[in-house]
Design a protein around this motif. Structure first.
Motif, short mmCIF file in Angstrom:
data_model
loop_
_atom_site.label_atom_id
_atom_site.label_comp_id
_atom_site.label_asym_id
_atom_site.label_seq_id
_atom_site.Cartn_x
_atom_site.Cartn_y
_atom_site.Cartn_z
N THR A 151 -5.07 10.99 -1.07
CA THR A 151 -5.53 11.24 0.29
C THR A 151 -5.95 12.69 0.51
N GLU A 152 -6.01 13.48 -0.55
CA GLU A 152 -6.24 14.92 -0.38
C GLU A 152 -7.43 15.43 -1.19
N GLY A 153 -8.37 14.56 -1.54
CA GLY A 153 -9.54 15.00 -2.29
C GLY A 153 -9.24 15.35 -3.72
N ARG A 154 -8.15 14.80 -4.24
CA ARG A 154 -7.74 15.08 -5.61
C ARG A 154 -7.66 13.79 -6.41
N VAL A 166 0.87 -1.18 0.00
CA VAL A 166 0.00 0.00 0.00
C VAL A 166 0.90 1.23 0.00
N LEU A 167 0.68 2.16 -0.94
CA LEU A 167 1.59 3.27 -1.19
C LEU A 167 0.88 4.60 -0.91
N VAL A 168 1.43 5.38 0.04
CA VAL A 168 0.76 6.59 0.51
C VAL A 168 1.63 7.81 0.17
N HIS A 169 1.13 8.64 -0.73
CA HIS A 169 1.90 9.78 -1.24
C HIS A 169 2.09 10.85 -0.17
N GLY A 170 2.97 11.80 -0.46
CA GLY A 170 3.23 12.91 0.44
C GLY A 170 2.35 14.11 0.17
N GLY A 171 2.58 15.19 0.92
CA GLY A 171 1.78 16.40 0.79
C GLY A 171 1.83 17.00 -0.60
N ASP A 172 0.70 17.49 -1.08
CA ASP A 172 0.56 18.07 -2.41
C ASP A 172 0.78 17.06 -3.52
N GLY A 173 0.78 15.78 -3.18
CA GLY A 173 0.89 14.75 -4.20
C GLY A 173 -0.47 14.16 -4.52
N THR A 174 -0.45 13.01 -5.13
CA THR A 174 -1.67 12.28 -5.44
C THR A 174 -1.30 10.83 -5.67
N ALA A 175 -2.20 10.03 -6.16
CA ALA A 175 -1.88 8.65 -6.52
C ALA A 175 -0.96 8.67 -7.74
N HIS A 184 -10.16 11.59 7.25
CA HIS A 184 -10.54 11.13 5.91
C HIS A 184 -9.35 10.48 5.20
N ALA A 185 -8.15 11.05 5.39
CA ALA A 185 -6.97 10.50 4.72
C ALA A 185 -6.64 9.10 5.24
N ILE A 186 -6.71 8.92 6.55
CA ILE A 186 -6.45 7.59 7.12
C ILE A 186 -7.50 6.60 6.63
N ALA A 187 -8.75 7.03 6.59
CA ALA A 187 -9.82 6.17 6.07
C ALA A 187 -9.54 5.77 4.63
N SER A 188 -9.00 6.68 3.84
CA SER A 188 -8.66 6.38 2.45
C SER A 188 -7.63 5.26 2.35
N HIS A 241 -15.69 13.96 -2.55
CA HIS A 241 -14.41 13.60 -1.92
C HIS A 241 -14.28 14.22 -0.54
N GLY A 242 -13.27 13.76 0.18
CA GLY A 242 -12.99 14.29 1.49
C GLY A 242 -12.26 15.62 1.42
N PRO A 243 -11.92 16.22 2.57
CA PRO A 243 -11.27 17.53 2.59
C PRO A 243 -9.84 17.48 2.07
N SER A 244 -9.36 18.63 1.62
CA SER A 244 -7.98 18.73 1.19
C SER A 244 -7.07 18.82 2.42
N ASN A 245 -5.78 18.62 2.20
CA ASN A 245 -4.80 18.68 3.28
C ASN A 245 -4.67 20.13 3.76
N SER A 246 -5.05 20.36 4.99
CA SER A 246 -5.03 21.71 5.56
C SER A 246 -3.89 21.90 6.55
N ALA A 247 -2.87 21.02 6.50
CA ALA A 247 -1.74 21.11 7.43
C ALA A 247 -2.20 21.08 8.88
N LEU A 248 -3.26 20.32 9.15
CA LEU A 248 -3.80 20.10 10.48
C LEU A 248 -4.40 21.35 11.11
N THR A 249 -4.67 22.38 10.30
CA THR A 249 -5.29 23.58 10.85
C THR A 249 -6.78 23.41 11.10
N ASP A 250 -7.33 22.25 10.70
CA ASP A 250 -8.74 21.97 10.98
C ASP A 250 -8.92 21.24 12.30
#
Length: 414
Positions: free
Chosen positions: A134-137, A105-114, A178-182, A157-166
């Motif tokens: 994992t970022e609604g993209r 299972v391959l999990v991309h980094g911030g501002d990335g996608t599959a 949402h990202a972990i659920a993905s 889709h779920g929310p975008s990556n907000s750098a944990l400001t949510d």
């Protein structure tokens, strides 16, 4: 009768010795044979996922992004709260219900996608692979690990990556949830293929994806190994960019290494020793807090999606050991201390120690500006030792094996 008992005892002793020899020849960590497969593992906090994530999700195909020549297909998977997750799945040729293959299972980094190329890389290594967004993209046809080409998902889709400001939203509305659920639902989907061996699925993630890897493994027990690259938990203690994000409630929910303390999944934490996003001090503390965990701190390793995905041979070897019966990394059985600057190691069969280096710094703070100096070390049987000069504030020992693969001790304060 006495003669028979003597022979029987001698046989038992021989068998015991054989078992001991086998352990010394190559066992890095115990191979997981028992997994919780019907729902969430760690339940000590306020994060609760529905059991439905552990079942095969409903899905629909998206042929527009298929790579048929590489046997990689695109999907949208049902996740939490009626959202859908984009994912690429690749299957090695020849895999079947009678010839099952391991999975990753391959999990991309911030501002990335599959990324299809990441899937393709692992498929060529004999793994069934899934990479999800994992970022609604979702990716575009031009998306590569070396560019930022992606777009908002065409599905709910779920929310975008907000750098944990949510952090002040209800947990179920936060990006991390949402990202972990993905990732969990992607694991469920990959293991639903009859050609995939569900007892041999690993996970690796890059940067933010490494953070998600740690979180996912805490809640989803169905992984035989995990390799977070750059990121870890317990970042709040470090001096790095991510430490500024896990303050207050965000840190309480998403940066507690305690969620992994009783986890039995073997980990390999890999980071650079001057990474600006994730603290090397935190990486070391996280490793020490996990039951079965190794670490590799690569000197000045560059932070990036392609580097963290395609330039980490230690990760491939780690996965191969647990998923394909390959040779283990060197195992550090006893960590050095401030007084005893040596580590006891276990060397796999057919592998030898190539080089021992002590890295040390005279800086008080470990961050991207830390000046690491090196000193040659030595090996004497099952011990690797260094002599760190006076005035050093921190050090660790790096051990490279005959294949060029590196493992590192914890970072020790002096």
């Amino acid at each position: 009768m006495k003669k028979f008992l003597c022979l029987f005892l001698a046989l038992l002793i021989c068998l015991a010795c054989t078992a001991c020899e086998h352990k010394e020849e190559g066992t890095m960590f115990p191979i997981k044979t028992e997994m919780k497969t019907d729902g969430q593992l760690y339940r000590g906090g306020e994060v609760e996922f529905p059991d439905s994530l552990w079942q095969t999700p409903a899905f629909e195909r998206y042929e527009e992004l298929d790579y048929e020549e590489r046997n990689i297909r695109a999907y949208f998977l049902d996740s939490v709260q009626d959202t859908k997750v984009f994912a690429f799945v690749g299957i090695p040729k020849g895999a079947s219900a009678e010839n099952k293959v391991p999975g990753i299972v391959l999990v991309h980094g911030g501002d990335g996608t599959a990324y299809y190329e990441w899937v393709d890389f692992w498929v060529k290594r004999g793994y069934a692979a899934i990479a999800m967004d994992t970022e609604g993209r979702m990716p575009e046809i031009t998306s590569l690990m070396t560019n930022n080409n992606r777009k908002e998902s065409i599905k709910e889709h779920g929310p975008s990556n907000s750098a944990l400001t949510d952090m002040n939203y209800p947990v179920e509305q936060q990006w991390a949830y949402h990202a972990i659920a993905s990732v969990i639902v992607s694991n469920s989907f990959l293991r639903s293929f009859d050609c995939v061996d569900g007892s041999r699925i690993g996970i690796t993630g890059i940067s933010y994806g490494a953070f998600l890897t740690c979180q996912t493994v805490a809640y989803d027990d169905r992984f035989v190994c995990a390799a977070p690259v750059y990121g870890s938990l317990e970042q709040k203690i470090g001096h790095c960019t991510f430490s500024t994000l896990v303050t207050g409630r965000a840190g309480e929910i998403w940066d507690d290494v305690g969620i992994l303390k009783e986890n039995t999944t073997p980990f390999l934490f890999l980071n650079g020793n001057k990474d600006y996003w994730f603290s090397v001090e935190s990486t070391s503390k996280c490793r020490a807090s996990v039951l079965y965990a190794a670490m590799s701190l690569k000197y000045a390793f560059v932070h990036g999606q392609p580097q963290g995905a395609l330039e980490v041979p230690e990760v491939y070897a780690f996965a191969d050991y647990f998923c394909k019966g390959g040779d283990s990394l060197i195992l550090i059985e006893e960590q050095p201390t401030s007084e005893n600057q040596s580590a006891r190691i276990k060397i796999p069969k057919n592998i030898s120690v190539g080089e021992v280096i002590g890295y040390y710094t005279e800086n008080d703070i470990l961050d991207m500006n830390t000046e690491w100096k090196s000193v040659d070390g030595s090996q004497d049987g099952g011990r690797c030792s260094v002599q760190i000069p006076a005035g050093a504030k921190y050090y660790y020992i790096n051990i490279e094996d005959s294949r060029g693969l590196e493992v590192s001790t914890d970072v020790i304060a002096l």
